[in-house]
Design a protein around this motif. Structure first.
Motif, PDB file in Angstrom:
ATOM      1  N   UNK A 153      46.286  38.423  48.697  1.00 45.19           N
ATOM      2  CA  UNK A 153      46.917  38.754  49.613  1.00 45.19           C
ATOM      3  C   UNK A 153      46.221  39.471  50.422  1.00 45.19           C
ATOM      4  N   UNK A 154      45.724  40.789  50.168  1.00 45.96           N
ATOM      5  CA  UNK A 154      45.102  42.102  51.517  1.00 45.96           C
ATOM      6  C   UNK A 154      44.779  40.997  52.520  1.00 45.96           C
ATOM      7  N   UNK A 155      43.839  40.320  52.051  1.00 41.95           N
ATOM      8  CA  UNK A 155      43.429  39.313  53.280  1.00 41.95           C
ATOM      9  C   UNK A 155      44.276  38.853  54.339  1.00 41.95           C
ATOM     10  N   UNK A 156      45.181  37.875  53.373  1.00 43.24           N
ATOM     11  CA  UNK A 156      45.754  36.688  53.878  1.00 43.24           C
ATOM     12  C   UNK A 156      46.652  37.673  54.215  1.00 43.24           C
ATOM     13  N   UNK A 157      47.138  39.347  54.440  1.00 44.06           N
ATOM     14  CA  UNK A 157      48.055  39.997  55.214  1.00 44.06           C
ATOM     15  C   UNK A 157      46.859  40.938  56.645  1.00 44.06           C
ATOM     16  N   UNK A 216      41.128  28.787  46.278  1.00 47.80           N
ATOM     17  CA  UNK A 216      42.989  28.795  47.005  1.00 47.80           C
ATOM     18  C   UNK A 216      43.779  29.094  46.388  1.00 47.80           C
ATOM     19  N   UNK A 217      44.441  29.843  47.036  1.00 45.04           N
ATOM     20  CA  UNK A 217      45.912  30.509  45.805  1.00 45.04           C
ATOM     21  C   UNK A 217      47.108  29.578  46.984  1.00 45.04           C
ATOM     22  N   UNK A 218      48.829  30.012  46.948  1.00 44.46           N
ATOM     23  CA  UNK A 218      49.598  30.265  46.952  1.00 44.46           C
ATOM     24  C   UNK A 218      51.105  30.135  46.359  1.00 44.46           C
ATOM     25  N   UNK A 219      52.255  30.377  46.519  1.00 52.74           N
ATOM     26  CA  UNK A 219      53.687  30.811  45.987  1.00 52.74           C
ATOM     27  C   UNK A 219      54.236  30.504  46.094  1.00 52.74           C
ATOM     28  N   UNK A 220      55.562  29.663  45.888  1.00 50.82           N
ATOM     29  CA  UNK A 220      56.994  29.335  45.511  1.00 50.82           C
ATOM     30  C   UNK A 220      57.704  30.533  45.430  1.00 50.82           C
ATOM     31  N   UNK A 221      58.754  30.508  46.711  1.00 45.66           N
ATOM     32  CA  UNK A 221      60.120  31.566  46.356  1.00 45.66           C
ATOM     33  C   UNK A 221      60.544  31.110  44.987  1.00 45.66           C
ATOM     34  N   UNK A 222      61.683  31.994  44.152  1.00 41.83           N
ATOM     35  CA  UNK A 222      63.090  31.236  43.304  1.00 41.83           C
ATOM     36  C   UNK A 222      63.551  30.508  43.999  1.00 41.83           C
ATOM     37  N   UNK A 223      64.323  29.512  43.588  1.00 44.67           N
ATOM     38  CA  UNK A 223      65.060  28.750  44.298  1.00 44.67           C
ATOM     39  C   UNK A 223      66.907  29.050  44.524  1.00 44.67           C
ATOM     40  N   UNK A 224      67.318  29.544  45.650  1.00 40.99           N
ATOM     41  CA  UNK A 224      68.637  29.493  46.015  1.00 40.99           C
ATOM     42  C   UNK A 224      68.791  28.248  46.277  1.00 40.99           C
ATOM     43  N   UNK A 254      52.282  32.683  51.533  1.00 41.58           N
ATOM     44  CA  UNK A 254      51.042  33.054  50.670  1.00 41.58           C
ATOM     45  C   UNK A 254      50.062  32.215  51.139  1.00 41.58           C
ATOM     46  N   UNK A 255      50.273  31.576  51.617  1.00 37.24           N
ATOM     47  CA  UNK A 255      48.772  29.902  51.452  1.00 37.24           C
ATOM     48  C   UNK A 255      47.446  30.613  51.749  1.00 37.24           C
ATOM     49  N   UNK A 256      46.701  30.940  51.479  1.00 34.67           N
ATOM     50  CA  UNK A 256      45.322  31.406  51.671  1.00 34.67           C
ATOM     51  C   UNK A 256      43.982  30.838  50.815  1.00 34.67           C
ATOM     52  N   UNK A 257      43.149  30.833  51.978  1.00 34.97           N
ATOM     53  CA  UNK A 257      41.452  29.964  51.442  1.00 34.97           C
ATOM     54  C   UNK A 257      40.453  31.211  51.633  1.00 34.97           C
TER      55      UNK A 257
END
Length: 283
Positions: A166-170, A204-212, A220-223
């Motif tokens: 996350x730090x590298x992504x930011x 690699x990673x990513x995340x999905x938000x809570x649904x609304x 947060x897509x990062x490799x």
């Protein structure tokens, strides 16, 4: 509350009131209000996440809300959609109450209208401008090429690794104002983080938000650089998107329009370009 011509603008300081005011707008435009929904909901359970969050509810005089804008410093004020002249009324409210915001983000036309009214009277100048593509996923996601590995959910032992990513992504995206460890822990605790794993090693990673409103936002897509060039980012986005589709959710995401590679990849997975957002920061 301030009334100006055909519009009234009400300032709200608690997330519950903002959610209530925006309920009909979120139901009608869940993609546009995705950032508003996820951030505002997180402040209900984690009120100290941002200092001095505020929302502005713009309504037709005597009528229902047509726009709910949000600012969670140090992030720019978020305009979920373009409502002509309501944006001007919002800018006028900020100027009249001497509220300064770090920048503005939202649909291109909304941001441009806001800038036309806010900059001359507010005495601010633009420091940076970023064009972002808005995408949704109207079809079943499809990974058009084979990629070694498989998806797994991130858990508590992965917090340190995910936080470093996350730090590298930011850092790479220029958004260094977030707490990487808090972000990693929050998303993992919610069960939102997906890791692509090859031979037992996360790559690699990513995340999905809570649904609304039935919509989740993939981000947060990062490799890590050492693992790039193998299609892992495509694979984890496809896998996470498929998981959300199986749950009955519609996926959406934002891209940097200055990066043609990522935009091409998301289109190949089935994502559909909806339009352009602007993120403008002020000096």
């Amino acid at each position: 509350m301030t009334e100006s011509g055909k519009w009234s603008v009400q300032v709200v300081s608690d997330p519950e009131s903002a959610i209530e005011a925006a309920a009909a707008l979120v139901a009608a435009n869940p993609v546009s209000y995705s950032v508003f929904s996820t951030v505002t909901a997180s402040l209900v359970s984690e009120p100290s996440r941002y200092a001095d969050p505020r929302w502005w509810v713009v309504s037709a005089a005597g009528g229902q809300p047509v726009l709910v804008a949000m600012c969670t410093p140090p992030h720019p004020i978020n305009l979920p959609q373009h409502v002509p002249s309501a944006i001007a009324a919002l800018a006028g409210e900020l100027i009249a109450t001497a509220v300064t915001v770090p920048g503005v983000t939202g649909p291109k036309k909304a941001v441009e209208e806001f800038l036309d009214h806010y900059l001359p009277a507010g005495g601010r100048r633009v420091r940076g401008r970023e064009a972002m593509g808005v995408y949704d996923l109207p079809v079943a996601v499809h990974l058009p090429w084979p990629v070694a590995g498989q998806r797994r959910a991130a858990h508590e032992p992965d917090v340190e690794l995910v936080a470093s990513w996350v730090a590298a992504f930011l850092l790479e995206t220029g958004d260094g104002e977030s707490d990487a460890v808090a972000t990693a822990r929050r998303q993992i605790d919610l069960g939102n983080v997906s890791l692509w794993v090859v031979d037992g090693e996360p790559v690699a990673m990513c995340w999905a938000s809570m649904p609304f409103g039935g919509v989740v936002r993939v981000s947060g897509v990062y490799t890590p650089r050492a693992h790039r060039g193998h299609g892992y980012a495509s694979a984890i986005v496809a896998a996470a998107s498929a998981r959300e589709q199986r749950r009955g959710h519609t996926c959406m995401l934002y891209t940097d329009l200055a990066n043609p590679t990522s935009n091409k990849i998301y289109r190949a997975l089935g994502y559909r370009y909806l339009g352009e957002d602007l993120r403008v920061t002020f000096a």
